[in-house]
Structure formats: structure tokens, C-alpha cells
Design an enzyme around this catalytic site. Structure first.
Site, PDB file in Angstrom:
ATOM      1  N   VAL A 180      -7.460  -6.076   0.412  1.00  0.00           N
ATOM      2  CA  VAL A 180      -7.934  -7.727   0.010  1.00  0.00           C
ATOM      3  C   VAL A 180      -7.107  -8.093  -0.976  1.00  0.00           C
ATOM      4  O   VAL A 180      -6.825  -7.098  -1.880  1.00  0.00           O
ATOM      5  CB  VAL A 180      -9.470  -7.864  -0.242  1.00  0.00           C
ATOM      6  CG1 VAL A 180      -9.783  -9.163  -0.630  1.00  0.00           C
ATOM      7  CG2 VAL A 180     -10.351  -7.539   1.107  1.00  0.00           C
ATOM      8  N   PHE A 181      -6.289  -8.861  -1.093  1.00  0.00           N
ATOM      9  CA  PHE A 181      -5.496  -9.492  -2.292  1.00  0.00           C
ATOM     10  C   PHE A 181      -6.400 -10.200  -3.446  1.00  0.00           C
ATOM     11  O   PHE A 181      -5.848  -9.923  -4.563  1.00  0.00           O
ATOM     12  CB  PHE A 181      -4.202 -10.338  -1.650  1.00  0.00           C
ATOM     13  CG  PHE A 181      -4.810 -11.884  -1.330  1.00  0.00           C
ATOM     14  CD1 PHE A 181      -5.273 -12.708  -2.037  1.00  0.00           C
ATOM     15  CD2 PHE A 181      -4.710 -11.963   0.269  1.00  0.00           C
ATOM     16  CE1 PHE A 181      -5.594 -14.146  -1.309  1.00  0.00           C
ATOM     17  CE2 PHE A 181      -5.088 -13.086   0.950  1.00  0.00           C
ATOM     18  CZ  PHE A 181      -5.433 -14.010  -0.027  1.00  0.00           C
ATOM     19  N   SER A 190      -7.558 -12.489   9.698  1.00  0.00           N
ATOM     20  CA  SER A 190      -7.288 -11.662   8.474  1.00  0.00           C
ATOM     21  C   SER A 190      -6.843 -12.588   6.911  1.00  0.00           C
ATOM     22  O   SER A 190      -5.874 -12.038   6.639  1.00  0.00           O
ATOM     23  CB  SER A 190      -6.443 -10.541   8.432  1.00  0.00           C
ATOM     24  OG  SER A 190      -6.978  -9.749   9.393  1.00  0.00           O
ATOM     25  N   PRO A 191      -7.656 -13.646   6.855  1.00  0.00           N
ATOM     26  CA  PRO A 191      -7.209 -14.546   6.098  1.00  0.00           C
ATOM     27  C   PRO A 191      -7.370 -14.011   4.207  1.00  0.00           C
ATOM     28  O   PRO A 191      -6.650 -14.684   3.346  1.00  0.00           O
ATOM     29  CB  PRO A 191      -8.135 -15.786   5.788  1.00  0.00           C
ATOM     30  CG  PRO A 191      -9.449 -15.133   6.616  1.00  0.00           C
ATOM     31  CD  PRO A 191      -8.865 -14.219   7.532  1.00  0.00           C
ATOM     32  N   TYR A 240     -13.960  -5.223  19.968  1.00  0.00           N
ATOM     33  CA  TYR A 240     -14.589  -5.101  18.710  1.00  0.00           C
ATOM     34  C   TYR A 240     -15.738  -3.808  19.040  1.00  0.00           C
ATOM     35  O   TYR A 240     -16.593  -4.261  19.552  1.00  0.00           O
ATOM     36  CB  TYR A 240     -14.940  -6.395  18.058  1.00  0.00           C
ATOM     37  CG  TYR A 240     -13.679  -7.157  17.702  1.00  0.00           C
ATOM     38  CD1 TYR A 240     -12.299  -6.633  17.723  1.00  0.00           C
ATOM     39  CD2 TYR A 240     -13.751  -8.436  17.706  1.00  0.00           C
ATOM     40  CE1 TYR A 240     -11.261  -7.452  17.383  1.00  0.00           C
ATOM     41  CE2 TYR A 240     -12.784  -9.444  17.157  1.00  0.00           C
ATOM     42  CZ  TYR A 240     -11.507  -8.834  17.125  1.00  0.00           C
ATOM     43  OH  TYR A 240     -10.555  -9.702  16.619  1.00  0.00           O
ATOM     44  N   GLY A 259      -0.424  -7.057   4.170  1.00  0.00           N
ATOM     45  CA  GLY A 259      -0.082  -6.326   5.123  1.00  0.00           C
ATOM     46  C   GLY A 259      -1.154  -6.347   6.400  1.00  0.00           C
ATOM     47  O   GLY A 259      -1.690  -7.082   6.848  1.00  0.00           O
TER      48      GLY A 259
HETATM   49  N1  LIG Z   1      -6.179 -12.044  17.025  1.00  0.00           N
HETATM   50  C1  LIG Z   1      -5.963 -10.731  16.577  1.00  0.00           C
HETATM   51  O1  LIG Z   1      -5.128  -9.909  16.714  1.00  0.00           O
HETATM   52  C2  LIG Z   1      -7.098 -10.515  15.467  1.00  0.00           C
HETATM   53  C3  LIG Z   1      -6.528  -9.355  14.478  1.00  0.00           C
HETATM   54  C4  LIG Z   1      -7.533  -9.147  13.694  1.00  0.00           C
HETATM   55  C5  LIG Z   1      -8.866  -9.789  13.277  1.00  0.00           C
HETATM   56  N2  LIG Z   1      -9.177 -10.788  13.959  1.00  0.00           N
HETATM   57  C6  LIG Z   1     -10.266 -11.748  13.948  1.00  0.00           C
HETATM   58  O2  LIG Z   1     -10.183 -12.252  12.379  1.00  0.00           O
HETATM   59  C7  LIG Z   1     -11.376 -11.946  12.015  1.00  0.00           C
HETATM   60  C8  LIG Z   1     -11.322 -11.749  10.365  1.00  0.00           C
HETATM   61  O3  LIG Z   1     -10.406 -10.656  10.204  1.00  0.00           O
HETATM   62  P1  LIG Z   1     -10.623  -9.660   9.090  1.00  0.00           P
HETATM   63  O4  LIG Z   1     -11.995  -9.226   8.760  1.00  0.00           O
HETATM   64  O5  LIG Z   1      -9.514  -8.669   8.924  1.00  0.00           O
HETATM   65  O6  LIG Z   1     -10.308 -10.681   7.779  1.00  0.00           O
HETATM   66  P2  LIG Z   1     -10.694 -11.002   6.304  1.00  0.00           P
HETATM   67  O7  LIG Z   1     -11.486 -12.060   6.126  1.00  0.00           O
HETATM   68  O8  LIG Z   1      -9.196 -11.186   5.817  1.00  0.00           O
HETATM   69  O9  LIG Z   1     -11.151  -9.516   5.837  1.00  0.00           O
HETATM   70  C9  LIG Z   1     -12.549  -9.333   5.985  1.00  0.00           C
HETATM   71  C10 LIG Z   1     -12.830  -7.967   5.162  1.00  0.00           C
HETATM   72  O10 LIG Z   1     -12.164  -8.099   3.659  1.00  0.00           O
HETATM   73  C11 LIG Z   1     -13.463  -8.061   2.620  1.00  0.00           C
HETATM   74  N3  LIG Z   1     -13.253  -8.940   1.770  1.00  0.00           N
HETATM   75  C12 LIG Z   1     -12.907 -10.361   1.877  1.00  0.00           C
HETATM   76  N4  LIG Z   1     -12.865 -10.589   0.628  1.00  0.00           N
HETATM   77  C13 LIG Z   1     -13.328  -9.966  -0.290  1.00  0.00           C
HETATM   78  C14 LIG Z   1     -13.266 -10.030  -1.531  1.00  0.00           C
HETATM   79  N5  LIG Z   1     -13.130 -11.193  -2.260  1.00  0.00           N
HETATM   80  N6  LIG Z   1     -13.646  -8.694  -2.166  1.00  0.00           N
HETATM   81  C15 LIG Z   1     -13.711  -7.649  -1.615  1.00  0.00           C
HETATM   82  N7  LIG Z   1     -13.674  -7.614  -0.411  1.00  0.00           N
HETATM   83  C16 LIG Z   1     -13.481  -8.670   0.438  1.00  0.00           C
HETATM   84  C17 LIG Z   1     -14.302  -8.145   3.700  1.00  0.00           C
HETATM   85  O11 LIG Z   1     -15.566  -7.274   3.041  1.00  0.00           O
HETATM   86  P3  LIG Z   1     -17.163  -8.017   2.853  1.00  0.00           P
HETATM   87  O12 LIG Z   1     -17.626  -8.010   4.275  1.00  0.00           O
HETATM   88  O13 LIG Z   1     -17.823  -7.037   2.028  1.00  0.00           O
HETATM   89  O14 LIG Z   1     -16.928  -9.298   2.266  1.00  0.00           O
HETATM   90  C18 LIG Z   1     -14.234  -7.494   4.807  1.00  0.00           C
HETATM   91  O15 LIG Z   1     -14.291  -6.116   5.010  1.00  0.00           O
HETATM   92  C19 LIG Z   1     -12.066 -10.925  12.453  1.00  0.00           C
HETATM   93  O16 LIG Z   1     -13.234 -10.636  12.342  1.00  0.00           O
HETATM   94  C20 LIG Z   1     -11.718 -11.010  14.066  1.00  0.00           C
HETATM   95  O17 LIG Z   1     -12.503 -11.940  14.488  1.00  0.00           O
HETATM   96  C21 LIG Z   1      -8.301 -11.281  15.245  1.00  0.00           C
END
Ligand SMILES: NC(=O)c1ccc[n+]([C@@H]2O[C@H](COP(=O)([O-])OP(=O)(O)OC[C@H]3O[C@@H](n4cnc5c(N)ncnc54)[C@H](OP(=O)(O)O)[C@@H]3O)[C@@H](O)[C@H]2O)c1
Length: 305
Positions: free
Chosen positions: A225-226, A215-216, A52, A220
């Protein structure tokens, strides 16, 4: 914050894990405020990976939380290794070197949990076993897990690895729920019946491996974000309706939907926004009804057989 036991271990972890993949988008003061808020909310489990920000995320985190022995005792640190530029590497040499780098960047001498990040086609499970033994006996890693692995890959590891696999971090959100859909559509001719993961959901439940949905909020592969997205009108209408009923935000409901699953998952949230972080934590106290869970599932376009 409500807690669960991680896998078969005795480690009590909050049901929400704070993902630090995007922490390098914050300024120093914003990062400090972010981690302080997480701790205030009881969200003291932080998910990292050596890749990261090319390692920067772990360093920024350690500075933001002002890591010292006292702080270290109050938090649970998980990191991952095994992804390299252009390849995957579960060799003993790479795993051991990666953990040393992680510990240095996080300014600690141990990890609570180490995950193997993404399956390495050239994995030699005997080498993984040796690496895990070395890391455990030196006290550098306390618990071990995997990410993005299917049952047979875990079985292969388990043939040699002595330590329990406590977690499997997998992509899962309301709009990316194939691991749930294939169990609902067994043996049907539709696409939802396709088993893309070897029934990983049932496997993890059978073996008490905690699923950590990553990525909750994304649909895709990081497409966006959905929530509040015009591409998902029916889903957003349903989530908003249920959010109003519980007097919470749509963010809370999206996480509550994952937490309602009886597999007792630990979603890894990625927001760097303080208000959204608090809304995610609120989900620990929202228990959706069975009907609401299915209504959201169907509103995402899933059809029941
Ligand atoms: N094991 C693996 O292969 C793997 C892969 C990917 C990720 N991960 C882990 O999973 C964690 C989460 O992944 P992710 O960051 O992709 O997950 P996420 O929580 O689905 O997405 C976060 C992103 O979406 C934005 N977001 C969320 N809700 C929103 C809303 N209502 N309106 C507008 N924007 C919104 C956030 O912006 P804001 O910051 O502005 O809220 C942020 O940029 C990562 O930090 C990592 O630790 C693991």
C-alpha cells in the site's frame, strides 16, 4: 452514495464498488459486519470472481449477507470468469460452466454483471458471443463487460458480441497511472510516453465503457500500500496536507483522486477494514480541485512535459 450509470446501460451503480477478493480473511461475524456496513453506506455493488479464494469468497459473501430474494433485490452483483490454473479460458463451455458455479456459490439465479477476467490468447469471439447470448436469454446475466483488456481486444469481441460492453476493470492507482501518463506525454522520449494499453482510457471514454480501477491503494503488482509508506514520502505529505484541508483521511483522498477524473470511474476497493471502508465511501462527496489533482499526480513522481 453518489451513483453513475454503468457504461451505456440504465443500471445505476454507486461510484464505489466493494471488492470481495479478500473477504475470506474475515471470520463469519466480521464478514457479516463488513457487508452490513457496506449496505449502510449505500455501497451495494459487490465485485467477485470465481477464482477468489478458489470460490470461497463468493460463498462467504452469500452467507454473510444472508442471501434471499429480498436481499438480492437490494444489491448489485458482479463476478468474473475466464482465469484457470495456468491458463485463461474464454471458451463457451468454460464461460457457461463458470457462471453456473458462480450463481450456485452466490445463492442467486442471476448476475447483474459478468466480466471476462483477463484476456485469453486463444479467444474465439464467436464463442464468447454464443455464451453471452445464452446467458442473457436464460436470464442468468443482465450486463456484460471485460477486465484488463485493451481497445483492439474489445473491438474484436464487439465484432461478434451483441451486448454492450459496459465495464472494463483495470489496474489503476495514483502510483500506477500509466494509462493517464501516456496521454500526458504523447510522443515524448521518456518512459511515461510508452503506451502500454492502446490508449484504453480514451477508448473507454469514447465508447462509454465504465473503467473500474482495481487495487486503488497498491503500488506495483500487489507490492504493498502506498499510503503511509516510506517509499513515497512526497506523495504522502501531499495527500496528508489535502486530507487535512478537507478534514478526511488519506484513504478518502486516494479514492477521491480517481473519482476526480472525468472518465467517471468506479473504483473497486479491497479493504476489509470497516473504518477504511467508510473512508472510501466518503470520497464520493469530495471533489478535488484541478490543482490538487495535479499536485497529487506530480507528488507521485510524475513529471509534466
Ligand atoms: N480485475 C482484476 O484483474 C483484479 C485484480 C485484483 C483485484 N481486483 C478487484 O479489486 C478489488 C480491490 O483489490 P485490492 O484488494 O488489491 O485493492 P486495494 O484496495 O488497493 O488493497 C486492499 C488491501 O490493502 C490494504 N490497505 C488499504 N489501505 C490501507 C492502508 N491505508 N493501510 C494499510 N493497509 C491498507 C487492505 O487492508 P485492510 O483490509 O486492513 O484495509 C487490503 O489488504 C479486489 O477485491 C477485487 O474485487 C480485480
Amino acid at each position: 452514495m453518489r451513483t453513475i450509470k454503468l457504461g451505456t446501460s440504465t443500471l445505476e451503480v454507486p461510484v464505489i464498488a466493494v471488492g470481495c477478493m479478500r473477504i475470506n480473511s474475515l471470520s463469519k461475524s466480521e464478514a457479516e459486519r463488513f457487508v452490513r456496513t457496506a449496505l449502510d453506506e449505500g455501497a451495494n455493488f459487490f465485485d467477485h470472481a470465481d477464482i477468489y479464494g478458489g470460490g470461497a469468497c463468493e460463498e462467504i459473501f452469500a452467507d454473510a449477507i444472508q442471501m434471499n430474494d429480498d436481499v438480492r433485490e437490494k444489491i448489485i452483483l458482479q463476478s468474473k470468469c475466464g482465469i484457470r490454473k495456468g491458463s485463461f479460458d474464454f471458451s463457451k463451455e468454460h464461460i457457461l460452466a463458470s457462471v453456473d458455479g458462480i450463481l450456485k456459490r452466490l445463492k442467486t439465479d442471476y448476475l447483474d454483471v459478468l466480466l471476462l477476467h483477463r484476456p485469453d490468447a486463444l479467444v474465439e469471439p464467436e464463442e464468447v458471443a454464443e455464451a453471452f447470448d445464452t446467458l442473457q436469454s436464460s436470464g442468468k446475466v443482465r450486463h456484460f463487460g471485460v477486465s484488463n483488456q485493451k481497445p483492439m481486444q474489445i473491438e474484436l469481441l464487439k465484432k461478434y458480441v451483441k451486448q454492450p460492453i459496459v465495464a472494463n476493470q483495470l489496474q489503476l492507482s495514483i502510483t500506477n497511472a500509466t494509462m493517464i501518463s501516456n496521454g500526458i506525454n504523447v510522443n515524448m522520449e521518456n518512459d511515461s510516453a510508452i503506451d502500454r494499453d492502446g490508449s484504453i482510457l480514451d477508448y473507454c471514454r469514447l465508447h462509454d465503457i465504465t473503467i473500474q480501477p482495481w487495487s486503488p491503494f497498491q503500488y506495483g503488482f500487489f507490492e504493498g500500500v502506498f499510503l503511509g509508506n516510506d517509499k513515497f514520502p512526497e506523495l504522502n505529505q501531499k495527500i496528508d496536507e489535502i486530507a487535512a484541508k478537507y478534514n478526511v483521511t488519506n484513504t478518502t483522498i486516494a479514492i477521491a483522486w480517481l473519482l476526480r477524473h472525468p472518465a467517471r470511474m468506479q473504483p473497486v476497493i479491497g479493504t476489509m477494514n470497516i473504518e477504511r471502508l467508510k473512508d472510501c465511501c466518503k470520497a464520493a462527496d469530495v471533489h478535488l480541485t484541478r490543482e490538487e489533482w495535479y499536485e497529487i499526480y506530480r507528488a507521485a513522481g510524475n513529471v509534466l512535459p
